[in-house]
Design an enzyme around this catalytic site. Structure first.
Site, mmCIF file in Angstrom:
data_model
loop_
_atom_site.group_PDB
_atom_site.id
_atom_site.type_symbol
_atom_site.label_atom_id
_atom_site.label_comp_id
_atom_site.label_asym_id
_atom_site.label_seq_id
_atom_site.Cartn_x
_atom_site.Cartn_y
_atom_site.Cartn_z
ATOM 1 N N GLY A 267 0.805 -1.220 -0.014
ATOM 2 C CA GLY A 267 0.093 -0.178 0.054
ATOM 3 C C GLY A 267 0.743 1.162 -0.048
ATOM 4 N N GLN B 89 3.116 10.040 0.772
ATOM 5 C CA GLN B 89 4.412 9.551 0.875
ATOM 6 C C GLN B 89 5.315 9.694 -0.342
ATOM 7 O OE1 GLN B 89 2.434 5.471 1.942
ATOM 8 N NE2 GLN B 89 4.425 5.181 3.138
ATOM 9 N N CYS C 253 5.652 0.104 7.375
ATOM 10 C CA CYS C 253 5.172 1.297 6.404
ATOM 11 C C CYS C 253 6.511 1.503 5.445
ATOM 12 C CB CYS C 253 4.926 2.244 7.280
ATOM 13 S SG CYS C 253 4.622 3.893 6.242
ATOM 14 N N LEU C 254 6.335 1.834 4.356
ATOM 15 C CA LEU C 254 7.260 2.075 3.205
ATOM 16 C C LEU C 254 8.126 3.415 3.752
ATOM 17 C CD1 LEU C 254 5.863 1.206 0.005
ATOM 18 C CD2 LEU C 254 7.592 -0.242 1.144
ATOM 19 N N HIS D 42 -4.575 1.929 7.513
ATOM 20 C CA HIS D 42 -3.227 2.285 7.547
ATOM 21 C C HIS D 42 -2.926 3.551 6.539
ATOM 22 C CE1 HIS D 42 1.410 1.694 7.811
ATOM 23 N NE2 HIS D 42 1.117 2.505 6.714
ATOM 24 N N GLU D 43 -3.426 3.161 5.319
ATOM 25 C CA GLU D 43 -3.230 3.919 4.151
ATOM 26 C C GLU D 43 -3.971 5.507 4.412
ATOM 27 O OE1 GLU D 43 -0.650 3.619 2.612
ATOM 28 O OE2 GLU D 43 -0.724 1.349 2.998
ATOM 29 N N HIS E 266 -2.596 7.849 6.724
ATOM 30 C CA HIS E 266 -1.608 8.768 5.905
ATOM 31 C C HIS E 266 -2.074 10.326 5.348
ATOM 32 C CE1 HIS E 266 2.190 6.685 5.981
ATOM 33 N NE2 HIS E 266 1.696 5.630 5.415
HETATM 34 NI NI NI Z 1 2.477 3.579 5.576
#
Ligand code: NI
Length: 182
Positions: free
Chosen positions: A46, A51, A96-97, A138-139, A142
């Site tokens: 995701g 991000q 998380c990326l 989660h997404e 953000h």
């Molecule tokens: Ni994340």
């Protein structure tokens, strides 16, 4: 398509509330393609627009995508997502990326229903359970400037923060020098 650099936390752009997408146009479709390519390349499932430094309400999710390859199922691209039902509770070990190589346990709703706009500008609804429910929450967090580390204890968050600052400093040192034609 092009990959875009994924911001590492802490970063001011990851802490802001994103603005709604007013018009689903070719720029937005290009952003969705770039976000998917960036997510697959980073082996993520995701990614949210902030991000990659774009403060717009848009996320992409492909839970089957692994090892840099799409799953074959169409990935989810959610524009202006809104939760309209949330139930139950489950605890998942999340990563998380934007917080590479770190995980933390977060308790979220076990099932959620999300209304959103698709890449054709049409209203859609998706129901997520288990990992899908976790990923949606989660997404979408953000888009409110919130990361999974915000759910951790201050002590654990600070440990991760120090490691991320070190990682960012290393990346800056290794960044190729931009050539300028003067
Ligand atoms: Ni994340």
């Amino acid at each position: 398509m092009a990959t875009r650099e994924i911001l590492i936390w802490p970063d001011k752009r990851l802490a802001q509330k994103c603005v709604a997408v007013a018009d689903v146009n070719d720029d937005i479709r290009a952003l969705a393609r770039d976000m998917l390519e960036s997510m697959y390349q980073a082996n993520g499932v995701g990614l949210a627009a902030p991000q990659v430094g774009v403060l717009k309400r848009m996320v992409v999710i492909d839970l089957q995508g692994r090892d840099g390859a799409p799953s074959g199922e169409p990935p989810l691209v959610l524009i202006n997502p809104v939760f309209n039902d949330m139930q139950g509770e489950l605890t998942w070990e999340e990563g998380c990326l934007s917080v590479p190589n770190e995980v933390g346990q977060v308790t979220r709703y076990a099932r959620c229903v999300v209304d959103y706009t698709d890449l054709d500008g049409k209203p859609q609804r998706v129901t997520g359970e288990g990992l899908a429910s976790v990923a949606l929450q989660h997404e979408c967090d953000h888009l409110e400037g919130k990361l999974f580390v915000d759910y951790l204890s201050p002590i654990k968050r600070n440990v991760i923060r120090r490691r991320m600052l070190k990682l960012k400093a290393e990346r800056e040192r290794n960044r190729p020098v931009q050539a300028a034609a003067l």
